[in-house]
Design a protein around this motif. Structure first.
Motif, PDB file in Angstrom:
ATOM      1  N   GLU A   1      45.769  48.422  48.427  1.00  0.00           N
ATOM      2  CA  GLU A   1      45.380  47.521  47.317  1.00  0.00           C
ATOM      3  C   GLU A   1      45.145  45.977  47.955  1.00  0.00           C
ATOM      4  O   GLU A   1      44.754  45.348  46.874  1.00  0.00           O
TER       5      GLU A   1
ATOM      6  N   ASP B   1      38.949  39.738  45.838  1.00  0.00           N
ATOM      7  CA  ASP B   1      38.973  38.991  44.524  1.00  0.00           C
ATOM      8  C   ASP B   1      39.313  37.530  44.726  1.00  0.00           C
ATOM      9  O   ASP B   1      38.918  36.920  44.139  1.00  0.00           O
TER      10      ASP B   1
ATOM     11  N   ARG C   1      31.853  44.595  49.475  1.00  0.00           N
ATOM     12  CA  ARG C   1      32.380  45.342  48.570  1.00  0.00           C
ATOM     13  C   ARG C   1      31.595  46.849  48.378  1.00  0.00           C
ATOM     14  O   ARG C   1      32.130  47.680  47.798  1.00  0.00           O
TER      15      ARG C   1
ATOM     16  N   LYS D   1      41.489  44.837  48.150  1.00  0.00           N
ATOM     17  CA  LYS D   1      40.810  44.546  46.773  1.00  0.00           C
ATOM     18  C   LYS D   1      41.411  43.025  46.437  1.00  0.00           C
ATOM     19  O   LYS D   1      40.514  42.204  46.185  1.00  0.00           O
TER      20      LYS D   1
END
Length: 259
Positions: free
Chosen positions: A234, A241, A216, A237
């Motif tokens: 996107e 997660d 990260r 991410k």
């Protein structure tokens, strides 16, 4: 713009004129039974690195697609994330076609390479546990630790110029029969194809979360695994997660250790 992707041919992931990254196709035969392997080629100026070169089954396709971009004699490094046969089994073949290339692999696996490749000793560079930088042309590739995910000596490779993380088996997916795509579009559906593999082959949730915290801190445009599809935008991410909150390995299978 619609991406035109031919399954058995290479596809550019990055190209600024001097620095290029290519995905090198997948097999269409049934022999891999849904577990398709991805190989990647990094070219900077007049030097190249081949990432996860693969085994005998994929060699002809990988060689053809590499040769369409650069002479194999200009491959400086054959870079391996870990010791699995779907990564390393074609090593002797690459020695013939890329005679100047050095092997780059975890120092843990150097003693095994002689069982795979003839006269490999002087050509092998062991990656220390903490990782290292690899120079290709005027660019740098960072070998970053990913130990116990799933191999005890495992690395991922971050192309600092292209901002692509080549993530070994982290992010691997097994497609259902008859389905394949190169880039993840529907993350939630794609996660269904990743979950069983990660729960079984990643050793511990602690190791996985430590890895996610590390990556990260990087500026990542794409995450490209050795199996499955590529994450971009996107979905990078979303993937990180998802990994951080996933229970894997011994944390899932501890109940099996009963007498």
């Amino acid at each position: 713009m619609v991406k035109v992707i031919k399954k058995v041919e290479s596809y550019p992931l990055y190209d600024d004129g001097n620095h290029k990254v290519f995905w090198l196709g997948v097999e269409e035969a049934e022999d891999e039974k849904g577990i398709l392997t991805n190989q990647y080629l990094i070219i900077d100026n007049d030097e190249a690195a081949l990432i996860e070169p693969g085994g005998y089954f994929v060699f002809e396709r990988v060689l053809r697609n590499v040769s369409s971009k650069i002479p194999p004699t200009k491959i400086k490094y054959l870079i391996y994330s870990h010791q699995d046969p779907d990564v390393v089994a074609g090593m002797n073949l690459w020695f013939e076609y890329a005679p100047l290339a050095k092997i780059v692999i975890s120092k843990l696996w150097i003693r095994f390479i002689s069982h795979l490749a003839i006269l490999s000793g002087p050509r092998t560079i062991g990656i220390p546990d903490e990782g290292m930088e690899i120079t290709v042309g005027n660019s740098k590739i960072k070998a970053l630790p990913a130990h116990y995910l799933h191999s005890p000596g495992n690395f991922v490779f971050y192309d600092m110029k292209a901002k692509i993380l080549l993530s070994s088996d982290i992010g691997a997916a097994a497609f259902p029969e008859g389905e394949w795509y190169l880039f993840v579009e529907d993350f939630d559906r794609h996660a269904e194809f990743m979950e069983a593999f990660h729960k079984r082959y990643m050793s511990s949730s602690k190791a996985l979360r430590a890895w996610v915290r590390m990556v990260r801190n990087l500026d990542i445009n794409m995450i490209a695994p050795q199996h499955g599809a590529i994450f971009e935008g996107e979905n990078v991410k979303k993937f990180l997660d998802w990994l951080y909150n996933l229970e894997v390995g011994i944390d899932v299978y501890e109940h099996l250790f009963k007498v």
